[in-house]
Design a protein around this motif. Sequence first.
Motif, PDB file in Angstrom:
ATOM      1  N   GLY A  29       0.970  -1.212  -0.237  1.00 33.84           N
ATOM      2  CA  GLY A  29      -0.174   0.325  -0.067  1.00 33.84           C
ATOM      3  C   GLY A  29       0.889   1.061  -0.043  1.00 33.84           C
ATOM      4  O   GLY A  29       2.040   1.006  -0.307  1.00 33.84           O
ATOM      5  N   ASP A  30       0.574   2.615   0.101  1.00 30.89           N
ATOM      6  CA  ASP A  30       0.732   4.013  -0.215  1.00 30.89           C
ATOM      7  C   ASP A  30       1.595   4.281   1.222  1.00 30.89           C
ATOM      8  O   ASP A  30       2.197   4.998   1.500  1.00 30.89           O
ATOM      9  CB  ASP A  30      -0.316   4.843  -0.440  1.00 30.89           C
ATOM     10  CG  ASP A  30      -0.628   4.744  -1.868  1.00 30.89           C
ATOM     11  OD1 ASP A  30      -0.040   3.446  -2.458  1.00 30.89           O
ATOM     12  OD2 ASP A  30      -1.414   5.194  -2.842  1.00 30.89           O
ATOM     13  N   GLN A  31       0.522   3.545   2.728  1.00 32.66           N
ATOM     14  CA  GLN A  31       1.503   4.119   4.108  1.00 32.66           C
ATOM     15  C   GLN A  31       2.416   3.186   4.270  1.00 32.66           C
ATOM     16  O   GLN A  31       3.555   4.225   5.495  1.00 32.66           O
ATOM     17  CB  GLN A  31      -0.094   3.873   4.776  1.00 32.66           C
ATOM     18  CG  GLN A  31      -0.787   4.304   4.653  1.00 32.66           C
ATOM     19  CD  GLN A  31      -1.858   3.458   5.386  1.00 32.66           C
ATOM     20  OE1 GLN A  31      -1.595   3.114   6.145  1.00 32.66           O
ATOM     21  NE2 GLN A  31      -3.038   3.947   5.367  1.00 32.66           N
ATOM     22  N   ALA A  32       2.818   2.344   3.319  1.00 34.38           N
ATOM     23  CA  ALA A  32       4.372   2.124   3.652  1.00 34.38           C
ATOM     24  C   ALA A  32       5.784   2.599   3.547  1.00 34.38           C
ATOM     25  O   ALA A  32       6.169   3.182   2.395  1.00 34.38           O
ATOM     26  CB  ALA A  32       4.833  -0.050   3.168  1.00 34.38           C
ATOM     27  N   PRO A  33       6.134   2.505   4.558  1.00 40.62           N
ATOM     28  CA  PRO A  33       7.960   3.327   3.641  1.00 40.62           C
ATOM     29  C   PRO A  33       8.384   2.718   2.205  1.00 40.62           C
ATOM     30  O   PRO A  33       8.599   1.488   2.869  1.00 40.62           O
ATOM     31  CB  PRO A  33       8.789   3.352   5.508  1.00 40.62           C
ATOM     32  CG  PRO A  33       7.933   3.324   6.446  1.00 40.62           C
ATOM     33  CD  PRO A  33       7.220   2.426   5.504  1.00 40.62           C
ATOM     34  N   PRO A  34       9.386   3.764   1.686  1.00 34.58           N
ATOM     35  CA  PRO A  34       9.727   3.590   0.542  1.00 34.58           C
ATOM     36  C   PRO A  34      10.638   1.958   1.202  1.00 34.58           C
ATOM     37  O   PRO A  34      11.376   0.544   0.537  1.00 34.58           O
ATOM     38  CB  PRO A  34      10.531   3.980   0.668  1.00 34.58           C
ATOM     39  CG  PRO A  34       9.686   5.267   0.679  1.00 34.58           C
ATOM     40  CD  PRO A  34       9.494   4.963   2.164  1.00 34.58           C
ATOM     41  N   ALA A  35      11.460   2.207   1.783  1.00 31.09           N
ATOM     42  CA  ALA A  35      12.864   1.069   3.000  1.00 31.09           C
ATOM     43  C   ALA A  35      12.547  -0.222   2.535  1.00 31.09           C
ATOM     44  O   ALA A  35      12.545  -1.785   2.242  1.00 31.09           O
ATOM     45  CB  ALA A  35      13.236   1.586   3.827  1.00 31.09           C
ATOM     46  N   VAL A  36      11.002   0.073   3.335  1.00 30.87           N
ATOM     47  CA  VAL A  36      10.032  -1.438   3.454  1.00 30.87           C
ATOM     48  C   VAL A  36       9.421  -2.014   2.413  1.00 30.87           C
ATOM     49  O   VAL A  36       9.781  -2.613   2.696  1.00 30.87           O
ATOM     50  CB  VAL A  36       8.794  -0.044   5.403  1.00 30.87           C
ATOM     51  CG1 VAL A  36       8.100  -2.511   5.124  1.00 30.87           C
ATOM     52  CG2 VAL A  36       9.451  -0.627   6.763  1.00 30.87           C
ATOM     53  N   ASP A  37       8.770  -1.245   1.886  1.00 31.25           N
ATOM     54  CA  ASP A  37       8.654  -1.865   0.180  1.00 31.25           C
ATOM     55  C   ASP A  37       9.547  -2.226  -0.215  1.00 31.25           C
ATOM     56  O   ASP A  37       9.210  -3.847  -1.310  1.00 31.25           O
ATOM     57  CB  ASP A  37       8.166  -0.423   0.117  1.00 31.25           C
ATOM     58  CG  ASP A  37       7.011  -0.823  -1.446  1.00 31.25           C
ATOM     59  OD1 ASP A  37       6.108  -1.707  -0.935  1.00 31.25           O
ATOM     60  OD2 ASP A  37       6.776  -0.768  -2.219  1.00 31.25           O
ATOM     61  N   ASN A  38      11.024  -1.364  -0.593  1.00 33.56           N
ATOM     62  CA  ASN A  38      11.330  -2.544  -1.563  1.00 33.56           C
ATOM     63  C   ASN A  38      12.441  -3.504  -0.410  1.00 33.56           C
ATOM     64  O   ASN A  38      12.350  -4.541  -1.085  1.00 33.56           O
ATOM     65  CB  ASN A  38      13.218  -1.115  -1.242  1.00 33.56           C
ATOM     66  CG  ASN A  38      12.828  -0.634  -2.076  1.00 33.56           C
ATOM     67  OD1 ASN A  38      12.137  -0.133  -2.705  1.00 33.56           O
ATOM     68  ND2 ASN A  38      13.564   0.915  -2.266  1.00 33.56           N
ATOM     69  N   SER A  39      12.143  -3.563   0.735  1.00 33.56           N
ATOM     70  CA  SER A  39      12.742  -4.705   1.823  1.00 33.56           C
ATOM     71  C   SER A  39      11.592  -5.860   1.825  1.00 33.56           C
ATOM     72  O   SER A  39      12.369  -7.029   0.416  1.00 33.56           O
ATOM     73  CB  SER A  39      13.417  -5.024   2.940  1.00 33.56           C
ATOM     74  OG  SER A  39      11.303  -4.630   4.044  1.00 33.56           O
ATOM     75  N   PHE A  40      10.622  -5.993   1.283  1.00 34.92           N
ATOM     76  CA  PHE A  40       9.291  -6.502   1.334  1.00 34.92           C
ATOM     77  C   PHE A  40       9.082  -6.760  -0.442  1.00 34.92           C
ATOM     78  O   PHE A  40       8.818  -8.125  -1.070  1.00 34.92           O
ATOM     79  CB  PHE A  40       8.269  -6.087   1.179  1.00 34.92           C
ATOM     80  CG  PHE A  40       7.816  -6.902   2.455  1.00 34.92           C
ATOM     81  CD1 PHE A  40       7.608  -8.053   3.300  1.00 34.92           C
ATOM     82  CD2 PHE A  40       8.216  -5.628   4.053  1.00 34.92           C
ATOM     83  CE1 PHE A  40       7.138  -8.313   4.677  1.00 34.92           C
ATOM     84  CE2 PHE A  40       8.100  -5.686   5.646  1.00 34.92           C
ATOM     85  CZ  PHE A  40       7.856  -7.305   5.716  1.00 34.92           C
ATOM     86  N   ASN A  41      10.037  -6.428  -1.209  1.00 32.25           N
ATOM     87  CA  ASN A  41       9.743  -5.922  -3.122  1.00 32.25           C
ATOM     88  C   ASN A  41      10.760  -7.433  -3.134  1.00 32.25           C
ATOM     89  O   ASN A  41      10.444  -7.846  -3.901  1.00 32.25           O
ATOM     90  CB  ASN A  41      10.347  -5.647  -3.622  1.00 32.25           C
ATOM     91  CG  ASN A  41       8.796  -4.846  -4.335  1.00 32.25           C
ATOM     92  OD1 ASN A  41       7.110  -5.418  -3.774  1.00 32.25           O
ATOM     93  ND2 ASN A  41       9.000  -3.280  -3.497  1.00 32.25           N
ATOM     94  N   VAL A  42      11.678  -7.638  -2.312  1.00 31.36           N
ATOM     95  CA  VAL A  42      12.745  -8.575  -2.769  1.00 31.36           C
ATOM     96  C   VAL A  42      12.374 -10.436  -2.985  1.00 31.36           C
ATOM     97  O   VAL A  42      13.620 -11.027  -2.460  1.00 31.36           O
ATOM     98  CB  VAL A  42      14.660  -7.652  -2.913  1.00 31.36           C
ATOM     99  CG1 VAL A  42      14.424  -6.757  -3.363  1.00 31.36           C
ATOM    100  CG2 VAL A  42      15.026  -7.700  -1.124  1.00 31.36           C
ATOM    101  N   LEU A  43      11.754 -10.416  -1.318  1.00 29.62           N
ATOM    102  CA  LEU A  43      12.012 -11.153  -0.248  1.00 29.62           C
ATOM    103  C   LEU A  43      11.508 -12.805  -1.472  1.00 29.62           C
ATOM    104  O   LEU A  43      12.527 -13.955  -1.009  1.00 29.62           O
ATOM    105  CB  LEU A  43      10.462 -10.826   0.478  1.00 29.62           C
ATOM    106  CG  LEU A  43      10.509 -12.128   1.535  1.00 29.62           C
ATOM    107  CD1 LEU A  43      12.117 -11.545   2.754  1.00 29.62           C
ATOM    108  CD2 LEU A  43       9.407 -11.601   2.933  1.00 29.62           C
ATOM    109  N   ILE A  44      10.532 -12.501  -2.172  1.00 29.69           N
ATOM    110  CA  ILE A  44       9.796 -13.753  -2.895  1.00 29.69           C
ATOM    111  C   ILE A  44      10.874 -14.313  -3.943  1.00 29.69           C
ATOM    112  O   ILE A  44      11.407 -15.288  -4.231  1.00 29.69           O
ATOM    113  CB  ILE A  44       8.556 -13.359  -3.046  1.00 29.69           C
ATOM    114  CG1 ILE A  44       8.108 -13.584  -2.430  1.00 29.69           C
ATOM    115  CG2 ILE A  44       8.693 -14.439  -4.570  1.00 29.69           C
ATOM    116  CD1 ILE A  44       6.247 -13.364  -2.803  1.00 29.69           C
ATOM    117  N   PRO A  45      12.100 -13.140  -4.649  1.00 35.15           N
ATOM    118  CA  PRO A  45      12.797 -13.513  -5.779  1.00 35.15           C
ATOM    119  C   PRO A  45      13.950 -13.752  -5.016  1.00 35.15           C
ATOM    120  O   PRO A  45      15.168 -14.555  -5.302  1.00 35.15           O
ATOM    121  CB  PRO A  45      13.228 -11.923  -6.088  1.00 35.15           C
ATOM    122  CG  PRO A  45      12.088 -11.507  -6.552  1.00 35.15           C
ATOM    123  CD  PRO A  45      11.670 -11.631  -4.941  1.00 35.15           C
TER     124      PRO A  45
END
Length: 61
Positions: A29-45
Amino acid sequence: MFAGIIIGLVGTELFIWVSNIKQLRVNLGDQAPPAVDNSFNVLIPVILVLSFFCINFNDLV
């Protein structure tokens, strides 16, 4: 040593390729900070690439 260099390069390229797949991204969502968003985006790969190398090289040992 040469094989380690090649495996490192292949693993990096595979991770970059898998990271660019839009369906594997986690939407926080839009409420998450960019650093948290980036760390979760690389989790599955990361899980996919590590699993690929663990399964393939576990058979060789």
